[in-house]
Design an enzyme around this catalytic site. Sequence first.
Site, PDB file in Angstrom:
ATOM      1  N   GLU A 269      10.090   3.130  -6.885  1.00  0.00           N
ATOM      2  CA  GLU A 269      11.329   3.756  -6.434  1.00  0.00           C
ATOM      3  C   GLU A 269      11.895   4.718  -7.464  1.00  0.00           C
ATOM      4  O   GLU A 269      12.574   5.678  -7.128  1.00  0.00           O
ATOM      5  CB  GLU A 269      12.363   2.685  -6.092  1.00  0.00           C
ATOM      6  CG  GLU A 269      13.484   3.186  -5.204  1.00  0.00           C
ATOM      7  CD  GLU A 269      14.337   2.070  -4.631  1.00  0.00           C
ATOM      8  OE1 GLU A 269      15.139   2.372  -3.738  1.00  0.00           O
ATOM      9  OE2 GLU A 269      14.204   0.909  -5.073  1.00  0.00           O
ATOM     10  N   HIS A 291     -10.990 -13.360  -8.037  1.00  0.00           N
ATOM     11  CA  HIS A 291     -11.786 -13.758  -6.873  1.00  0.00           C
ATOM     12  C   HIS A 291     -11.463 -12.924  -5.645  1.00  0.00           C
ATOM     13  O   HIS A 291     -11.818 -13.304  -4.525  1.00  0.00           O
ATOM     14  CB  HIS A 291     -11.564 -15.242  -6.590  1.00  0.00           C
ATOM     15  CG  HIS A 291     -12.018 -16.124  -7.715  1.00  0.00           C
ATOM     16  ND1 HIS A 291     -13.288 -16.656  -7.779  1.00  0.00           N
ATOM     17  CD2 HIS A 291     -11.384 -16.522  -8.852  1.00  0.00           C
ATOM     18  CE1 HIS A 291     -13.411 -17.370  -8.895  1.00  0.00           C
ATOM     19  NE2 HIS A 291     -12.263 -17.292  -9.561  1.00  0.00           N
ATOM     20  N   LYS A 404      17.664   4.944   5.619  1.00  0.00           N
ATOM     21  CA  LYS A 404      18.885   4.223   5.995  1.00  0.00           C
ATOM     22  C   LYS A 404      19.666   4.990   7.063  1.00  0.00           C
ATOM     23  O   LYS A 404      20.237   4.392   7.986  1.00  0.00           O
ATOM     24  CB  LYS A 404      19.756   4.002   4.757  1.00  0.00           C
ATOM     25  CG  LYS A 404      19.171   3.032   3.741  1.00  0.00           C
ATOM     26  CD  LYS A 404      20.051   2.945   2.503  1.00  0.00           C
ATOM     27  CE  LYS A 404      19.453   2.007   1.468  1.00  0.00           C
ATOM     28  NZ  LYS A 404      20.272   1.949   0.235  1.00  0.00           N
TER      29      LYS A 404
END
Length: 418
Positions: A269, A291, A404
């Site tokens: 960000e 793994h 937003k």
Amino acid sequence: MKPLIQFDYTHLVHKFSETQLHSLIKKKEAVRRDLKHKKEGGEIGFVDLPYQENPSPLLHLAAEVRQTSETLLVIGIGGSVLGAKAAISALAKNKKFKIVFMENPNPDSLYRLFQEIDLKKTTINVISKSGSTLETLSLFFIFYERMKKIFSAKELKKRIIVTSETTPNPLTTLAKQFEWRCLTIPLNVSGRFSVLSSVGLFPMAVAGLSIAKLLAGARWMHDEQRESYLYGTLAYGAHQLLKKSTTVIFPYDERLSLFGDWFCQIWAESLAKSELSGPTPMKAIGALDQHSLLQLFLEGPGNKWYTTIGIEHFDTDIKIPKTSLIKNFPYLKNTSLSEILNAEKTATEKSLIEYHNPLCRLTLPSLSEETLGALFFHFELATTAAGYLYQINPFNQPAVDHGKEWTKKLLHKKISAL
């Protein structure tokens, strides 16, 4: 004082030519001077947080919550909760007291939470720097209405604690109207850099962590800040000069998994503001991801550089006992789990280096409040330094704000879904 973090940049520095390295060091010193000037001008507030005075009101409030409740429900999202979650996950000592984080407005998750906590024994800490965070306020309104049916008006005032800026906003206006207690976020501290403010320190204090030690660790890192500026500079160089577009944070302790999430937010960000300043953060956990992701790291695209984080000494250690089962595994005889984990870390580092990957090592003497405070502050400084090398503002998030606005338009029915 023994170093709280040991830095080893050997296998990163060697990837640059002498000319490149000389240029990067000159840039680092210029940025360090620039940031010092901005700090003195009050533009950058997070650098002052390790030296904040008189946290006792916060500590008294945390003690009160522990006495009157069984659960602290922290409602926030992103930078409002990631730091506290990371610290409490790594170090929480009070297992009897619950710290619950509610972030996403997912109705199924909320329904399950209602079954798990007793609201009669709960205090809410609602966190929003702007005081208008959609997800946070949506959840808070639901809890408030439920708790209003349980508590008297007088008692309800004690069960809600607001953390926000001091300037008037929707949340602080409600707090003033209903006389809820408030903790403040400095105006010059952005959300993702607020872990060492009341945003992170209050939930940590309720969880039983030592605020004094966390801040002491951050102060130590402030005194050693050249290391952080160097890290940020080399990170910038790895991206721009070595063309390594992905930064992998690789702690060898699963207790630091949420710290990896915190790092990914602050890195992405803060630094992704253009095609040229968008290094991608990635988290891996040792030895688990040996793994899974290690195959990608070793033989996949060579667009990554790595930071491993190791722990020298664990609080406890357990040796493999004498057993007849071990006869086919003689190298495990009299071996402790910490030896195995650290051997796997070294093996991964050697493998990455053999495959010509840039790598630096951070080593903590132990996982504690001091070392975690130092680690938080290190990456805050390093991120800031890298941001100014990219010539961007590391403290804003214009694209997030754009999303937003679209959300609000959708909820206002001003546009249709795709």
